[in-house]
Scaffold this active site. Sequence first.
Site, PDB file in Angstrom:
ATOM      1  N   GLY A 113      20.067  19.957   8.267  1.00 41.92           N
ATOM      2  CA  GLY A 113      20.193  19.537   9.660  1.00 41.92           C
ATOM      3  C   GLY A 113      19.294  20.320  10.591  1.00 41.92           C
ATOM      4  O   GLY A 113      19.611  20.495  11.759  1.00 41.92           O
TER       5      GLY A 113
ATOM      6  N   GLN B 298      21.492  13.420   6.381  1.00 36.85           N
ATOM      7  CA  GLN B 298      20.583  13.308   5.247  1.00 36.85           C
ATOM      8  C   GLN B 298      21.075  14.181   4.099  1.00 36.85           C
ATOM      9  O   GLN B 298      21.752  15.185   4.317  1.00 36.85           O
ATOM     10  CB  GLN B 298      19.164  13.732   5.636  1.00 36.85           C
ATOM     11  CG  GLN B 298      18.476  12.762   6.589  1.00 36.85           C
ATOM     12  CD  GLN B 298      17.097  13.261   7.002  1.00 36.85           C
ATOM     13  OE1 GLN B 298      16.949  14.373   7.488  1.00 36.85           O
ATOM     14  NE2 GLN B 298      16.099  12.433   6.800  1.00 36.85           N
TER      15      GLN B 298
ATOM     16  N   VAL C 185      16.375  19.312   5.122  1.00 37.12           N
ATOM     17  CA  VAL C 185      16.486  17.979   5.726  1.00 37.12           C
ATOM     18  C   VAL C 185      16.686  18.172   7.219  1.00 37.12           C
ATOM     19  O   VAL C 185      17.233  19.181   7.666  1.00 37.12           O
ATOM     20  CB  VAL C 185      17.637  17.134   5.131  1.00 37.12           C
ATOM     21  CG1 VAL C 185      17.303  16.679   3.724  1.00 37.12           C
ATOM     22  CG2 VAL C 185      18.956  17.885   5.165  1.00 37.12           C
ATOM     23  N   SER C 186      16.227  17.191   8.008  1.00 39.06           N
ATOM     24  CA  SER C 186      16.192  17.339   9.462  1.00 39.06           C
ATOM     25  C   SER C 186      17.510  17.035  10.151  1.00 39.06           C
ATOM     26  O   SER C 186      17.783  17.550  11.231  1.00 39.06           O
ATOM     27  CB  SER C 186      15.103  16.435  10.050  1.00 39.06           C
ATOM     28  OG  SER C 186      13.857  16.742   9.482  1.00 39.06           O
ATOM     29  N   THR C 187      18.333  16.175   9.561  1.00 40.53           N
ATOM     30  CA  THR C 187      19.583  15.781  10.224  1.00 40.53           C
ATOM     31  C   THR C 187      20.764  15.976   9.280  1.00 40.53           C
ATOM     32  O   THR C 187      20.612  15.999   8.053  1.00 40.53           O
ATOM     33  CB  THR C 187      19.538  14.303  10.669  1.00 40.53           C
ATOM     34  OG1 THR C 187      19.348  13.476   9.513  1.00 40.53           O
ATOM     35  CG2 THR C 187      18.399  14.070  11.649  1.00 40.53           C
TER      36      THR C 187
END
Length: 198
Positions: free
Chosen positions: A35, A13, A8-10
């Site tokens: 992240g 999330q 996940v990017s952040t």
Amino acid sequence: MKFGYARVSTDDQSLDLQREALQAAGCDRIFEDHGISGADFSRPGLSEVLKTLSPGDTLIVWKLDRLGRSLLDLVETIDALAARKIEFYSLTESIDTRSPGGRLIFHIMAALAEFERSLIGERTRAGMKAARAKGHHLGRPPALSESQRLEAVLAIRSMGETVNSVAEKYNVHPRTIRRLLGKAPGGAHYPTTIHPLG
């Protein structure tokens, strides 16, 4: 063995959806990056799973964009897996390199990636040609101005200074100064002596 990879990017999330899907697909072990965006070159979880995989294993992701930063990156990664005799399966897109249909889809993706690569190359060459036509300098800016280059060469040839001392004076590598001792821009030799005015 089946290995899963989730990302996940952040930080806010959740990986739960991906974890559940990968567990349902029968993954023996799941590696994660939390992240970290796809554009980030440092993805420890991905690096770890790629090191862990052995011939005959399968790498499973929830969705294609979890693995690659771009279509080119994705194709290169899957190609590298194939070269190591490792299969790949994306759950959402149902791309499974163990099946003829999955291999066909991947070959189509590879063709599109090659087309994209050629377009990027064409655009780059066209941009460089246009920049040159406008007289723009391409590449890194010169370390020294024209007047500094002239001063540096004269300091060595007329005043007996060493290459290293001149390089230190202008805060450049001695190699930069050695190159100056060849020819001036346009092919003309730099002067070897200072001519008195008048």
